[in-house]
Design an enzyme around this catalytic site. Sequence first.
Site, PDB file in Angstrom:
ATOM      1  N   GLY A 103     -83.012 132.410 -47.706  1.00 57.51           N
ATOM      2  CA  GLY A 103     -81.807 132.876 -48.367  1.00 57.51           C
ATOM      3  C   GLY A 103     -80.805 131.752 -48.534  1.00 57.51           C
TER       4      GLY A 103
ATOM      5  N   GLN B 120     -72.629 127.997 -49.697  1.00 56.79           N
ATOM      6  CA  GLN B 120     -73.377 126.955 -48.966  1.00 56.79           C
ATOM      7  C   GLN B 120     -73.610 125.710 -49.811  1.00 56.79           C
ATOM      8  OE1 GLN B 120     -76.546 129.859 -47.476  1.00 56.79           O
ATOM      9  NE2 GLN B 120     -76.440 128.377 -45.805  1.00 56.79           N
TER      10      GLN B 120
ATOM     11  N   CYS C  29     -80.158 129.119 -40.147  1.00 54.51           N
ATOM     12  CA  CYS C  29     -79.262 129.021 -41.304  1.00 54.51           C
ATOM     13  C   CYS C  29     -79.367 127.605 -41.846  1.00 54.51           C
ATOM     14  CB  CYS C  29     -77.829 129.311 -40.865  1.00 54.51           C
ATOM     15  SG  CYS C  29     -76.630 129.141 -42.203  1.00 54.51           S
ATOM     16  N   LEU C  30     -79.456 127.484 -43.168  1.00 57.42           N
ATOM     17  CA  LEU C  30     -79.597 126.154 -43.770  1.00 57.42           C
ATOM     18  C   LEU C  30     -78.353 125.299 -43.534  1.00 57.42           C
ATOM     19  CD1 LEU C  30     -81.408 127.108 -47.107  1.00 57.42           C
ATOM     20  CD2 LEU C  30     -82.411 126.104 -45.037  1.00 57.42           C
TER      21      LEU C  30
ATOM     22  N   HIS D 123     -76.891 138.410 -43.349  1.00 54.15           N
ATOM     23  CA  HIS D 123     -76.575 137.002 -43.089  1.00 54.15           C
ATOM     24  C   HIS D 123     -75.917 136.360 -44.311  1.00 54.15           C
ATOM     25  CE1 HIS D 123     -77.645 132.940 -41.247  1.00 54.15           C
ATOM     26  NE2 HIS D 123     -77.289 132.643 -42.481  1.00 54.15           N
ATOM     27  N   GLU D 124     -76.541 136.552 -45.491  1.00 52.54           N
ATOM     28  CA  GLU D 124     -76.004 135.925 -46.711  1.00 52.54           C
ATOM     29  C   GLU D 124     -74.672 136.556 -47.108  1.00 52.54           C
ATOM     30  OE1 GLU D 124     -77.302 133.226 -47.373  1.00 52.54           O
ATOM     31  OE2 GLU D 124     -79.180 133.563 -46.308  1.00 52.54           O
TER      32      GLU D 124
ATOM     33  N   HIS E 164     -71.776 134.978 -45.483  1.00 52.89           N
ATOM     34  CA  HIS E 164     -71.353 133.690 -46.052  1.00 52.89           C
ATOM     35  C   HIS E 164     -70.265 133.879 -47.112  1.00 52.89           C
ATOM     36  CE1 HIS E 164     -73.830 130.594 -44.259  1.00 52.89           C
ATOM     37  NE2 HIS E 164     -74.944 131.280 -44.460  1.00 52.89           N
TER      38      HIS E 164
HETATM   39 ZN    ZN Z   1     -76.718 130.947 -43.489  1.00 58.23          ZN
END
Ligand code: ZN
Length: 172
Positions: free
Chosen positions: A46, A51, A93-94, A135-136, A139
């Site tokens: 995701g 991000q 998480c990226l 999660h997304e 953000h």
């Molecule tokens: Zn994340």
Amino acid sequence: MAVRTILHYPDKRLRVKAEPVREVTPEIRALVDDMAETMYAAPGVGLAAPQIGVALRLFVIDVAPADGPSDLRVFVDPTIVAREGTTSWEEGCLSFPGIREDIERAERVTVRARDLDGNTFELTAEGLLAIAIQHENDHLDGKLMIDHVSLLKRRMMDRELRKRQATQQPRA
Ligand code: ZN
């Protein structure tokens, strides 16, 4: 299409509350192409627009197994309209490279969003997809996985990430 640079914690742009997309323009579709390419290149399941430094309420998810066909899902201006149950998953998480933490979230969620044709859809999800949606969606409000863990763990993660950053080469 282009792979964009993914911002890492503690970049302040990850804390911004994102603005609604409103209209799905060709620019938004091009942005989604870049987001998908960036997510697959990472690789991740995701990616939310903030991000990559774009403060818009938009994220992409693909939880399909890596060896199967892709299943890209695009969520424009999403709202989680129902949450049910509780579960715990080890999340990554990226924006927190190398970090994995058990995080408690709803087991099942219903999300209302628009697709790239501007059509509203509603989706009820469970398992990894439900986790990824929550999660997304976080953000988009500047909320990060570090906000879901205990203060002690947060300090440990913070120290670990700052150490990694200090040893990292400057990036273009
Ligand atoms: Zn994340």
